[in-house]
Design a protein around this motif. Structure first.
Motif: not given
Length: 759
Positions: A265-272, A283-290, A743-745
């Protein structure tokens, strides 16, 4: 700012103290030692590195082991102007660039710019090409076009993974590793003589496990594993070698890899804009609907036969088949809502045959061969834009794309070097390649939420029948003659100068995302000139330097076309770009004493787009937009500084090494890149111990000691305000209607302890 200053001061003090202490220890009793000979297979025969007029870096088994290098991507630290990184979305897909040439998009049908080889077998697709090292003899990085000996898709260079031939002795090696993030690895390798001096069986098995560096804060299924950037991989190899006589050698090999690590999962650099989820703290946390699951399955068979016709001539055959299957979940928007989800399947098969004839005369060497490749590269993805569909009054909205880009390639090559005098020699090479490609693309909208297969999420049943129309069904042939010309001057036994011209090409292809019956893009061409020196001084300093310049023409590029709505995924593939690069590469090895040695490498490159021609689809006007383009994944400066200290005692031998690797700033995308990474450095340290009988070894490895955060991939589906691109509040939402800038780190600080036993 005070904290930052203190941090860097502490690092500088630690490095200087370590180097000073090591130098003092070395000066206390070590005696002068000599450089070791390094043998490489860069020109498809075993040669001394110093006699090969090619820019090549070789990292052997011992160096890999003592530096704690476990995956091929870490090799980039030791090769100038080289990028080897795990791509966005998975742990196993590689992003490979050498001298500014590579592959930006890993979708099926696109061709790489850097060739990956396992025991001289070409690996056509980037999925699964982040190889975990098992039973390896050495890794070779060949920089610059390798179009003569290695053929198409090596316009940037080639990476060679070379496994060990068996010795005929019975051996067994077991290695266990524990480390940060609950790392738990086990590797078992060995060989068994079935018939003494004639028939041997080799084997290897690895299970590699690690918890995630972060987590999915939300997922489609609450009971699913939420580890992000985790590792769950098993790999196995079995090799049968048969030597009926001194002149005959046969090797039958099988390998299989199953990677069930979660999707990354990628890191959101901007708020949704469409959800209330904040930007994550890590930067290693993410959200997903998949779903969070992911899979990469690789399997390969190969047969190698070598016949020494006489002392000067050998015949070699390599035949191989490789299959890969990868269902994957990539959440482009990284939110808990189906704004822009992309579940996908990659399915590839390839068969290769190569017949090679080598001959060595009194004053010349010759390598020649015939090559055949047959590959099927298929896939599908669903761009799920459910939120957008619901705003239009539909239950959902999915752009479905599927198809195949299948190809065959036939080639004949010859390359020879001849001694013109005691000091002068010349290299001449040529390859003729004929490529054929067939493509079919299905592309269309479905006003529902559609996944690739039934059961992709709980309860989902895929509708039967063809959902979208076939928009492209075409085929095309290309042929290319790629030459190599070089001259070498042996100044003395230790110094050689060389100059060369080489050409390579990257195969033409059809657009796998085509929305209309557009024509294929033609091959890319790279012309490269090199001027280099291979030298050794006083038997303890090796200094190799290469100056290069290259012209990269007919660059293939995807242009995003404007659509009627934000649901449109209209893209056009064409040869629109031209770029050039100039640079220098320096590699140094200095053996100060028996105890102390130093290694250094430096790469500098000045690479720019010279011309990018595009056509306004509304007016038909051709215009140059090169000012909006940059060479991606290519720092202008890379360097590595390393030191190794060896301490010998009756209680065992100690090897202490450390290195500092620097990468200059770079962008992640070529056109209007909104994602860039500032320059950074990685500090690594290892301590190794070998028992007096040589059977036990222990290694303590610390990577990225300063815990640097650095971006290695991303997605950008926003448009900046042309009047003020730096103001993120003025970004216009892209596909799906959200601010998708992801972003991915690379890996954070890790520490691992490895214990091995060998007999």
């Amino acid at each position: 700012m005070n904290t930052l200053t203190l941090r860097h001061s502490s690092i500088a003090l630690a490095i200087s103290t370590a180097l000073t202490s090591t130098a003092a220890l070395a000066g206390g009793g070590g005696e002068k030692a000599e450089l070791e000979r390094i043998e490489v297979t860069a020109r498809k025969s075993v040669e001394n590195l110093q006699e090969v007029p090619v820019a090549v870096t070789s990292i052997g088994e011992t160096e890999l082991l003592e530096n704690g290098i476990s995956v091929m991507t870490e090799v980039q630290q030791f090769s100038p102007n080289t990028t080897l990184q795990a791509s966005r979305g998975t742990n196993s897909t590689i992003t490979a660039f050498i001298r500014g040439v590579g592959q930006q998009d890993p979708l099926w049908g696109y061709e790489p710019g850097v060739g990956i080889y396992i025991d001289d077998v070409y690996v056509a697709r980037p999925q699964g090409a982040v190889l975990d090292l098992l039973d390896v003899q050495q890794i070779e990085v060949l920089r610059g076009p390798q179009g003569t000996l290695y053929g198409k898709n090596t316009i940037g260079g080639a990476i060679k993974y070379v496994t060990k031939e068996m010795t005929g002795d019975m051996t067994f090696d077991v290695e266990g590793t524990v480390g940060s993030y609950n790392q738990r690895d086990l590797k078992i390798t060995g060989q068994l003589p079935l018939v003494d001096d004639t028939l041997y069986l080799g084997y290897g098995f690895a299970t590699l496990n690690r918890d995630g560096f972060g987590e999915f804060l939300t997922s489609a299924q609450p009971d699913q594993d939420r580890e992000n950037y985790n590792k769950d991989l098993t790999a196995a190899r079995v090799t049968l070698e048969y030597r009926p006589s001194d002149d005959l050698f046969f090797r039958l090999a099988w390998d299989k890899t199953d990677d069930e690590s979660n999707s990354k999962g990628g890191y959101r650099l901007l708020p949704s804009l469409l959800t209330d989820a904040p930007v994550p703290d890590s930067v290693y946390d993410s959200y997903t609907s998949l779903p969070t699951w992911n899979k990469v399955e690789l399997e390969g068979y190969s047969l190698t036969a070598r016949w020494y016709l006489n002392n000067n001539t050998s015949l070699k055959y390599i035949g191989a088949q490789r299959d890969s299957y990868s269902p994957t979940n990539i959440d482009f928007d990284n939110t808990s809502v189906r704004i822009f989800d992309v579940p996908a399947i990659y399915d590839d098969e390839q068969t290769t045959h190569e017949l090679q004839l080598n001959h060595e005369g009194d004053n010349y060497k010759l390598v020649s061969g015939l090559y055949y490749f047959d590959g099927e590269s298929c896939g599908q993805f669903q761009a799920i834009l459910e939120v957008l569909g619901q705003s239009l009054g539909a239950p959902g909205l999915t752009r479905e794309v599927s198809g195949c880009n299948n190809s065959t390639s036939k080639a004949a090559y010859i390359q020879g070097s001849v001694d013109l005098s005691e000091q002068w020699s010349m290299t001449l090479g040529a390859r003729y390649t004929r490529d054929s490609k067939e493509a079919i693309v299905n592309n269309g909208l479905v006003f529902d939420t559609v996944y690739p297969e039934s059961g992709w999420i709980p309860g989902y049943v895929r509708p039967e029948g063809q959902l979208v129309p076939t928009v492209l069904d075409d085929d095309k042939d290309w042929s290319r003659f790629t030459p190599r010309v070089g001259v070498e001057y042996q100044y003395n036994n230790d110094i050689m100068f060389f100059a060369s011209y080489a050409q390579g090409f990257k195969s033409g292809t059809f657009n796998p995302r085509a929305s209309t019956a557009e024509p294929a893009a033609n091959p890319e061409i790279v012309d490269s000139f090199e001027l280099g020196m291979k030298s050794e001084w006083n038997n303890n300093l090796r200094a190799n330097v290469t100056l290069f310049t290259l012209d990269h023409e007919d660059r293939q590029y995807i242009s995003v076309l404007p659509g009627d709505t934000s649901a449109d995924l209209n893209q056009r593939l064409g040869n629109i770009g031209k770029s050039s690069a100039n640079g220098v590469e320096l590699e140094l090895n200095y053996v100060a004493t028996d105890a102390l040695s130093f290694d250094a490498s430096l790469g500098y490159i000045d690479a720019d787009f010279e011309e990018v021609l595009d056509t306004n689809p509304e007016t038909g006007e051709v215009f140059d937009k090169s000012d909006r383009f940059s060479i991606s994944n290519t720092p202008d400066l890379t360097f590595n500084l390393g030191a190794t200290y060896r301490l010998y005692s009756e209680h065992g031998d100690w090897v202490i090494n450390g290195n500092y690797y620097h990468r200059g700033d770079y962008v992640l995308f070529e056109e209007d890149s909104l994602l860039s990474q500032d320059s950074y450095g990685l500090l690594n340290l290892s301590v190794n111990w070998y028992s007096p009988d040589g059977q036990w070894r222990v290694g303590l490895h610390a990577k990225n000691l300063t815990d640097e955060e650095y971006m290695i991939g991303g997605y950008q589906f926003v448009t900046p305000d042309p009047t003020d691109p730096s103001d993120v509040s003025k970004y216009t939402p892209g596909l799906g209607g959200d601010n998708t800038l992801i972003g991915y780190y690379g890996d954070p600080r890790t520490v691992s302890l490895t214990v091995g036993y060998r007999f």
